[in-house]
Enzyme design. Sequence first.
Site, PDB file in Angstrom:
ATOM      1  N   GLU A 281      11.641  19.486 -35.542  1.00 57.81           N
ATOM      2  CA  GLU A 281      11.825  20.453 -36.744  1.00 57.81           C
ATOM      3  C   GLU A 281      11.098  19.945 -38.098  1.00 57.81           C
ATOM      4  O   GLU A 281      10.249  20.642 -38.744  1.00 57.81           O
ATOM      5  CB  GLU A 281      13.354  20.472 -37.381  1.00 57.81           C
ATOM      6  CG  GLU A 281      14.252  21.263 -36.149  1.00 57.81           C
ATOM      7  CD  GLU A 281      14.326  20.371 -34.997  1.00 57.81           C
ATOM      8  OE1 GLU A 281      14.168  19.047 -35.027  1.00 57.81           O
ATOM      9  OE2 GLU A 281      15.152  21.054 -34.225  1.00 57.81           O
TER      10      GLU A 281
ATOM     11  N   TRP B 251      -2.892  12.925   5.058  1.00 56.00           N
ATOM     12  CA  TRP B 251      -2.216  13.706   4.209  1.00 56.00           C
ATOM     13  C   TRP B 251      -1.698  15.071   4.744  1.00 56.00           C
ATOM     14  O   TRP B 251      -2.640  15.579   5.279  1.00 56.00           O
ATOM     15  CB  TRP B 251      -2.792  13.902   2.923  1.00 56.00           C
ATOM     16  CG  TRP B 251      -3.082  12.467   2.130  1.00 56.00           C
ATOM     17  CD1 TRP B 251      -4.342  11.880   2.002  1.00 56.00           C
ATOM     18  CD2 TRP B 251      -2.274  11.455   1.341  1.00 56.00           C
ATOM     19  NE1 TRP B 251      -4.314  10.871   1.438  1.00 56.00           N
ATOM     20  CE2 TRP B 251      -3.088  10.488   0.993  1.00 56.00           C
ATOM     21  CE3 TRP B 251      -0.871  11.770   1.181  1.00 56.00           C
ATOM     22  CZ2 TRP B 251      -2.542   9.435   0.429  1.00 56.00           C
ATOM     23  CZ3 TRP B 251      -0.264  10.504   0.586  1.00 56.00           C
ATOM     24  CH2 TRP B 251      -1.183   9.379   0.192  1.00 56.00           C
TER      25      TRP B 251
ATOM     26  N   ASP C 255       5.150   3.990   5.412  1.00 62.24           N
ATOM     27  CA  ASP C 255       3.937   4.491   4.718  1.00 62.24           C
ATOM     28  C   ASP C 255       3.745   3.212   3.471  1.00 62.24           C
ATOM     29  O   ASP C 255       2.556   3.608   2.946  1.00 62.24           O
ATOM     30  CB  ASP C 255       4.347   5.783   3.914  1.00 62.24           C
ATOM     31  CG  ASP C 255       4.808   6.643   5.067  1.00 62.24           C
ATOM     32  OD1 ASP C 255       4.489   6.627   6.247  1.00 62.24           O
ATOM     33  OD2 ASP C 255       5.463   7.770   4.480  1.00 62.24           O
TER      34      ASP C 255
END
Length: 593
Positions: A82, A214, A244
């Site tokens: 504000e 991927w 991974d």
Amino acid sequence: MVLALSFAAFSPVASLCTRTNSCSLRSTPHSQEASLLRQAAEVADLSAGLTAPHPNFGCVIARGTDVVGHGFLYAQGTKCAELQAVEIARELSRGATAYLNLEPGDCYGDLTPVSSLVQAGISRVVVGIRHPLHHLRGKAIQALRSQGVQVDVVGEDLLGKAFEVHQLQEALKSCLVVNAPLLYWAAYCVPFSVLKFAMTLDGKIAASSGHASWVSSKVSRHRVFELRGRSDAIIVGGNTVRRDDPQLTARHGGGHVPARIVLSRTLDFPEERKLWNVFDAYTIVATQRGACKDMQKKLASKGVEVVEFDFLNPKDVMEYCYDRGYLSLLWECGGSLSAPAIKSGVIHKLFAFVAPKIIGGENAPSPVGELGNVEMTQAIDLIDVSYEQIGPDILVSGYIKPIPDLSPVIPSVDETSALDPTISPYETNIIFFYKTWDEYGVFSNFSPHPVQMPDENGDYIMWPSVEHYYQAHKFIPADAPLAGEFVQQIKIAKSPEEAARLGRKLQRQHPEMVREDWDTVKIDVMYSALKCKFSTYSNLKSLLCSTAGCILVEASPHDLFWGGGREGEGLNYLGRLLMKLRSEIMENTSTPV
Ligand SMILES: *[C@@H]1O[C@H](CO)[C@@H](O)[C@H](O)[C@H]1NC(C)=O
């Protein structure tokens, strides 16, 4: 297009359709309001990915349809939306309308949002949703109204009158979406959890061999970085780490770095994993009590936090994350963890990247393991599904649990004041505080209260928060030029969170720059800053005194020095210092002059 529209506005057709929903030629006040409110939600969302998730506040100031100011809260404890908006709008604020996606209330007793709007002469405020936390709910709205500002809350004051209910409802929805984490957090006492996976068209997340890089395209993976940046932490299972060896960084250039959480019963890990490098991002390993003590020690020596659970399961881990103040989490796990997470009801939203390719393989893993469903009718239907093409892939996203709209649950109209006395601090002997938006969150060092403290030369220096002051003092007195640089960097950190992260990082990287007696002086440093904070702000002083007789505990489950720890094993020095300060203040004020 523009020409056609302006022509239509002067044509007789336009006046015929003023009161119908289907007319798209003429914009009506309510569709304007809806659009401005949606803009406030969009502005509020701008801090996502830059700072740790926190309630998102946006403010748009408009005169008619002209936006003359806007702002968003960058982080907890920074200049409110504000104030930024009225600073941009300046004299145009007078008589203008402010659109807020969420009722202000970053921190208890912080009146800056309200006073900024009032002092700038804003005459009307449109609020998307009330603050979901009930100690803040209705407070700012009431304060604005008591200062003569007209406040309309969408869904309470506006919807009923609107001809174009639909547009306002859509705007309201964008307000709910931008603060979905806070709403789930308030309604269910869990962090907002998003499950993300990437699969081939035939529903596999890897080949039978386990090879997975991927599945989706580079652009999709870029989107994942963005999702990570919006999360407090990323959750994976032990398999993912073993197989991974991911890094799980956000790499988006924002200031915020999410933590990584690994769930593993066995701790059967190689000694070297990217996640054990905690230099840039924090890592937590959640495990079963007593699991492989040897590995626990090794991890701890690398700076990984190991948290033991009696019985490791998604629900208890979520409880822990809630206690840590995490608002938003991203699950990037395989099927054997996503299934129990979905089953135990902790997953709220899903992001599925579907790549147009086929890998095949009967044993190739799929994104969700056994859910125990036997008939297709038992399938979980997503709510509010959206589809987006990202490069060659399709991103399907939707909710598993609807975003809780708290207005029916918590009394909506200004009943909060009637509600609050029931939670007297005297009824409970222990008061916990942690996040700045908690009921006693102003006791946190991250609260937006600058402190003005003398330096070694006696010159008074303004520090944006106690946290800034504390972190910087690790390197003060700054005998080396490098230490002086660290102090400056910390002093200008944009938020207390950033000051904390920077202070800890520099301390780890350059232990030789930390003052030698830091461990013995840090309590005094903290106490002097607290004393200044509570002497400067009288509302904080009275709140502190109102807790007389109660034990104050900083509910940090992992900071065992300043905080109380997970099971009360922490030393709670912050709580202790506040109690000491409380008695000092009370002694001073009760002494007859
Ligand atoms: C209490 O009074 C003493 C003596 O005047 C003063 O030194 C101290 O700073 C005061 N403490 C607080 C918390 O105001």
